[in-house]
Each structure stands twice: as structure tokens, then as C-alpha cells.
Motif scaffolding. Structure first.
Motif, PDB file in Angstrom:
ATOM      1  N   ASN A  10      -6.149   2.339  -1.481  1.00  0.00           N
ATOM      2  CA  ASN A  10      -6.516   3.466  -0.269  1.00  0.00           C
ATOM      3  C   ASN A  10      -6.427   4.760  -0.189  1.00  0.00           C
ATOM      4  O   ASN A  10      -5.761   5.482  -0.706  1.00  0.00           O
ATOM      5  CB  ASN A  10      -4.158   3.105   0.101  1.00  0.00           C
ATOM      6  CG  ASN A  10      -3.462   3.733   1.439  1.00  0.00           C
ATOM      7  OD1 ASN A  10      -4.980   3.756   2.363  1.00  0.00           O
ATOM      8  ND2 ASN A  10      -2.907   4.195   1.297  1.00  0.00           N
TER       9      ASN A  10
ATOM     10  N   LYS B 156       0.703  -0.886   0.273  1.00  0.00           N
ATOM     11  CA  LYS B 156      -0.181   0.149   0.034  1.00  0.00           C
ATOM     12  C   LYS B 156       1.251   1.490   0.051  1.00  0.00           C
ATOM     13  O   LYS B 156       1.530   1.973   0.302  1.00  0.00           O
ATOM     14  CB  LYS B 156      -1.327  -0.117   1.206  1.00  0.00           C
ATOM     15  CG  LYS B 156      -2.208  -0.805   0.999  1.00  0.00           C
ATOM     16  CD  LYS B 156      -3.364  -1.169   2.418  1.00  0.00           C
ATOM     17  CE  LYS B 156      -4.101  -1.762   1.820  1.00  0.00           C
ATOM     18  NZ  LYS B 156      -5.155  -1.375   3.360  1.00  0.00           N
ATOM     19  N   HIS B 157       1.198   2.421  -0.539  1.00  0.00           N
ATOM     20  CA  HIS B 157       0.412   3.566  -0.800  1.00  0.00           C
ATOM     21  C   HIS B 157      -0.153   4.567  -1.180  1.00  0.00           C
ATOM     22  O   HIS B 157      -1.291   3.939  -1.728  1.00  0.00           O
ATOM     23  CB  HIS B 157       1.742   3.633  -2.071  1.00  0.00           C
ATOM     24  CG  HIS B 157       1.711   3.304  -3.343  1.00  0.00           C
ATOM     25  ND1 HIS B 157       1.206   4.201  -4.515  1.00  0.00           N
ATOM     26  CD2 HIS B 157       2.261   2.044  -4.561  1.00  0.00           C
ATOM     27  CE1 HIS B 157       1.527   3.604  -5.050  1.00  0.00           C
ATOM     28  NE2 HIS B 157       1.466   2.261  -4.487  1.00  0.00           N
ATOM     29  N   SER B 158       0.076   6.128  -1.179  1.00  0.00           N
ATOM     30  CA  SER B 158      -0.513   6.990  -1.318  1.00  0.00           C
ATOM     31  C   SER B 158      -0.920   6.991  -2.756  1.00  0.00           C
ATOM     32  O   SER B 158      -2.021   7.846  -2.859  1.00  0.00           O
ATOM     33  CB  SER B 158      -0.111   8.712  -0.737  1.00  0.00           C
ATOM     34  OG  SER B 158       0.998   8.310  -1.355  1.00  0.00           O
TER      35      SER B 158
ATOM     36  N   ASP C 232     -10.117   0.273   0.764  1.00  0.00           N
ATOM     37  CA  ASP C 232      -9.104  -1.017   1.250  1.00  0.00           C
ATOM     38  C   ASP C 232      -7.849  -1.165   0.119  1.00  0.00           C
ATOM     39  O   ASP C 232      -6.952  -0.282   0.839  1.00  0.00           O
ATOM     40  CB  ASP C 232      -9.137  -1.600   2.144  1.00  0.00           C
ATOM     41  CG  ASP C 232      -8.003  -2.126   3.146  1.00  0.00           C
ATOM     42  OD1 ASP C 232      -7.309  -1.190   3.838  1.00  0.00           O
ATOM     43  OD2 ASP C 232      -7.261  -3.485   3.041  1.00  0.00           O
ATOM     44  N   ARG C 233      -7.769  -0.993  -0.834  1.00  0.00           N
ATOM     45  CA  ARG C 233      -7.003  -2.126  -1.239  1.00  0.00           C
ATOM     46  C   ARG C 233      -6.517  -1.433  -2.510  1.00  0.00           C
ATOM     47  O   ARG C 233      -5.262  -1.137  -2.618  1.00  0.00           O
ATOM     48  CB  ARG C 233      -8.319  -2.801  -3.012  1.00  0.00           C
ATOM     49  CG  ARG C 233      -6.774  -3.499  -3.597  1.00  0.00           C
ATOM     50  CD  ARG C 233      -7.619  -3.778  -5.056  1.00  0.00           C
ATOM     51  NE  ARG C 233      -6.780  -4.671  -6.102  1.00  0.00           N
ATOM     52  CZ  ARG C 233      -7.610  -4.828  -7.000  1.00  0.00           C
ATOM     53  NH1 ARG C 233      -8.949  -4.912  -7.215  1.00  0.00           N
ATOM     54  NH2 ARG C 233      -7.050  -4.847  -8.784  1.00  0.00           N
TER      55      ARG C 233
END
Length: 440
Positions: free
Chosen positions: A272, A228-230, A269-270
């Protein structure tokens, strides 16, 4: 004395960025900075802040705060627009909370979607009032629009007034540096080409020493997507459609029908996705300003470094006739992007010199990119149509054609949502009469 008028000068930090940049530009010394805002306390704070900067750098600009808008504009050569009509409360809260009752979630809500539509509808009438004053007291002024929704507001000014207008945003100049930093690539010597619409312009080419860098960019992006990242939405769009988009993932999550879906809540969620990001950010910014404003307003040694905001560079290029290339938001007149509508506002390279802002023709976008742009252009054009005609049915049309809204709600619910938003915004909006044919 040449004059730069800043409308919305109560936005002290942004005024510091734009006018602080101008203050550090040698060719713009001896200009008048004319400040105007309807919030007189914030106006006073910005005036004091700029006077602190002036003292720190020994600048020869003059700074005047005005409570009479027409006098602030009189004889201006450049007008910077950075207003927010309705503010965080009540308008931004309304734009988020009422759609949420219908199960429609948003992240930023300032460009398209129902939030972007209603932000435009309450802002366009104010800007058209600005235009009347400009046409009377500074008809040759160049209007630099920084306010969102960029495409709808700039389009309304260009189509409904005689005011010379260009929309300026900072997403283009940040796109490649941010991408290369995230992927740990060296940006030095890189050449790139970007075009599209505001907040959805595309990195069409990116190379170094004649070598296409896209294969390596995509390889690294796929590896980065394993955690995960932004910026996961932008990388997913690049993976599926082939090109990187200029604006952030929190923005692009709500420009498309693929990411925020009641039917598939796991996608949030996947990828983010920060739902309700803008209201949260507003609260943080308000709290941050309260903590720092004393040091900004009363600091006689206040400093500033020139930012990457376009305004000072644009004005400098016109004043010195030293050409500068930027990406501006302009009407697609003559088919600057040939597979987008002529009434659309497009974000394309522009050459700026003593002659003003000259847009450059791009030609065709790859067909899948033009198709994605058109889904947002549809909503933008109908929002402008609603604002200029006063017809409520075009508000419904704009919302029904918005990709994210249409993917989540029925037509009946969209119409009901628009009616609720119109009622909730009340006097912040002009009157939009209800058409009998659309009564639900």
C-alpha cells in the motif's frame, strides 16, 4: 529583549505551531519574534497571523517582520530554520519527474534518494550563508533546524560552521503514541527507548511495569498485516528486522531496496505504497491554505493549542533551567552510537537545561539496525561531501550508494540522471564541475 528568529516564516502554519507554542509558554513572554522570509507577501501573512494570536491571548511578546536577513538575525538567542529552497515548483516537481523518466519512482523524496540528495544540494549553500550572518551578528545563538533532509543539513552546519546546531523532528515523539493507537494498546505508563538516525530511528525497548511489550506488539501487528492499512512497510520491517522504526511507511518505503521495484510492481500494491505522495500532498496543502488563509490572517480571535514540536520546550528548558528530555539530531561525536560513523548525524536522547543541549550516549545498536542505518548514512555523508567540496563525482557517489536508486538503476543511468537533475535545477544549485573520469 531576548529574540527568537524564524527563517522561513512564510510557512504560516508551521510558524503558528512553533511560535504559537512559544507564545503560550510563560517563561518566553517578552521575547521578540523576528520573522524573515524571501516571500514578502507570505511574510506579511504570518506576521498578521501571529499578531492575531498575540491579541487573543494577551501575550507580551513582540512580533517584527524583517526583509533584511542580517537584521532579523542580529542579537538572536535562538534561530529556527524552516526553509524550502526551490519550493514545490520548480524544484520538487523536478525531483520527481526526471527520475520517473528513468523508471525511478519515489514517495516523499526529501531525506535520501535522488530527491533527498538534490534537496540537500540546493539547501546547504543557503544555510551556509545563514551561518555567515549568524557568526557575525549572533554568534552564540542556538540554531534549531527543522528543514529536511535533516541529517545532511544538520551535518553540514555542524561540520562546516561554528554555529551551535541541533536538528529537531517530530517523528520520535509521535512513534509510540501512533503505534499504540493503531494496535489498540494502552499507552499510559509505557516506557520506551529510541535511537538511530533521523527518519530511521528504532524503538529499541518498550515496556510497562517491567514487562516487555514487544511480543504483544508484534502479535497484533502480524494480525493487522492481513488487511491493507497505511503503515504496512513499517510493520514488515519490524517483522523482518525485529524493531519498529520511527518514521512513516511512505518515507521508509524509499529508504530501503525492498519495496518500490520495477521488477516486482505488485509490491507497491501489497504494501500500500503511495507513489508520488509528496507532490500530491503539496498541491493539497496549497489548495487548503488558499481556502483557509483568510480566516487565519484576519481572525482576531484566533486560537492555538501547544503542539508536540520540540522548539518551545527546548527553549523553555534553557531559559528556566528545568530539564527537558528530547531526541535531537547531533553529530555522532565520541561514538554516541558506537557502531555508526563519527561524522554521521544521529538521533539520540538529549538532556536540555540551562547548559544547552547535551546528547546522551546510547552505545551499540543491534547489528542489523546499525547496518540499515549505515546504508542511508553513506548517502548522507557523500551528499555533504559534494556540497562542501563542489565535486560532482560525490553527487554520483551519493546516488550510486543510495539503496533504492542502486537497486533500480545501472551506474550509467544513475550518473546520467544526476547530470539531468543538475541541468534542470539550474541556478537553484551551485556549480558542480563535471569530472572527465565520469563522462559517459
Amino acid at each position: 529583549m531576548p529574540k527568537i528568529t524564524f527563517l522561513g516564516a512564510g510557512s504560516t502554519i508551521f510558524a503558528k505551531n512553533v511560535l504559537g507554542d512559544c507564545m503560550l509558554t510563560p517563561s518566553l513572554q517578552d521575547f521578540e519574534f523576528a520573522l524573515y522570509d524571501i516571500d514578502h507577501q507570505r511574510l506579511k501573512e504570518s506576521e498578521q497571523m501571529l499578531n492575531n494570536l498575540k491579541q487573543s491571548y494577551g501575550s507580551t511578546v513582540s512580533i517584527h517582520a524583517y526583509t533584511d536577513r542580517k537584521e532579523a538575525l542580529r542579537n538572536a538567542k535562538y534561530v529556527v530554520n524552516a526553509i524550502q529552497v526551490g519550493g514545490y515548483k520548480p524544484s520538487t516537481v523536478i525531483d520527481f519527474e526526471i527520475p520517473k523518466r528513468y523508471g525511478l519512482r519515489q514517495t516523499i523524496a526529501d531525506t535520501v534518494g535522488v530527491g533527498g540528495i538534490f534537496r540537500a544540494l540546493r539547501t546547504i549553500p543557503v544555510m551556509l550563508d545563514f551561518a555567515k550572518d549568524i557568526e557575525e551578528v549572533c554568534p552564540d545563538a542556538l540554531f534549531l533546524n527543522y528543514t529536511n533532509p535533516m541529517a545532511s543539513l544538520t551535518g553540514a552546519m555542524l561540520r562546516a560552521t561554528n554555529v551551535k546546531t541541533v536538528g529537531l523532528c517530530h517523528s520520535v515523539q509521535a512513534a509510540v503514541p501512533d503505534l499504540f493507537k493503531e494496535l489498540e494498546l494502552d499507552e499510559e505508563g509505557v516506557q520506551w527507548n529510541i535511537a538511530g538516525i533521523n527518519h530511521m530511528a528504532w524503538l529499541l525497548e518498550v515496556s510497562k511495569d517491567g514487562k516487555d511489550l514487544y511480543p504483544e506488539i508484534k502479535r497484533r501487528a502480524r494480525l493487522k498485516q492481513q488487511e491493507k492499512h497505511s503503515d504496512m512497510v513499517r510493520y514488515e520491517l519490524m517483522n523482518r528486522f525485529g524493531y519498529y522504526v520511527t518514521e512513516s511507511s511512505e518515507h521508509n518505503a524509499e529508504y530501503h531496496p525492498y519495496f518500490i521495484k520495477k521488477q516486482y510492481p505488485e509490491l507497491v500494491d501489497r504494501f500500500n505504497i503511495p507513489l508520488d505522495e509528496y507532490p500530491r500532498r503539496c498541491v493539497e496543502q496549497i489548495e487548503h491554505w488558499e481556502k483557509m488563509k483568510h480566516d487565519v490572517i484576519h481572525n482576531e480571535n484566533l486560537t492555538h493549542e501547544r503542539t508536540h514540536e520540540y522548539a518551545s520546550y527546548l527553549i523553555e528548558a534553557i531559559e528556566t533551567d528545568q530539564p527537558f528530555r528530547l531526541h535531537g539530531n547531533v553529530l555522532n561525536t565520541g561514538g554516541l552510537i558506537s557502531n555508526l560513523p563519527e561524522k554521521a548525524v544521529v538521533e539520540v536522547p538529549c538532556l536540555v537545561d540551562h547548559n544547552g543541549v547535551t546528547p546522551c550516549r546510547v552505545g551499540e545498536l543491534p547489528p542489523q539496525l546499525a547496518a540499515l542505518n549505515r546504508t542511508n548514512v553513506n548517502t548522507q555523508l557523500l551528499t555533504v561531501e559534494a556540497a562542501l567540496t563542489g565535486k560532482r563525482e560525490h553527487i554520483y557517489h551519493a546516488a550510486m550508494l543510495d539503496p533504492h536508486t542502486a537497486a533500480e538503476l545501472s551506474m550509467d543511468d544513475i550518473i546520467s540522471l544526476c547530470d539531468d537533475l543538475i541541468e534542470a535545477h539550474g541556478s537553484w544549485l551551485p556549480s558542480f564541475e563535471k569530472e572527465k573520469a565520469f563522462t559517459v
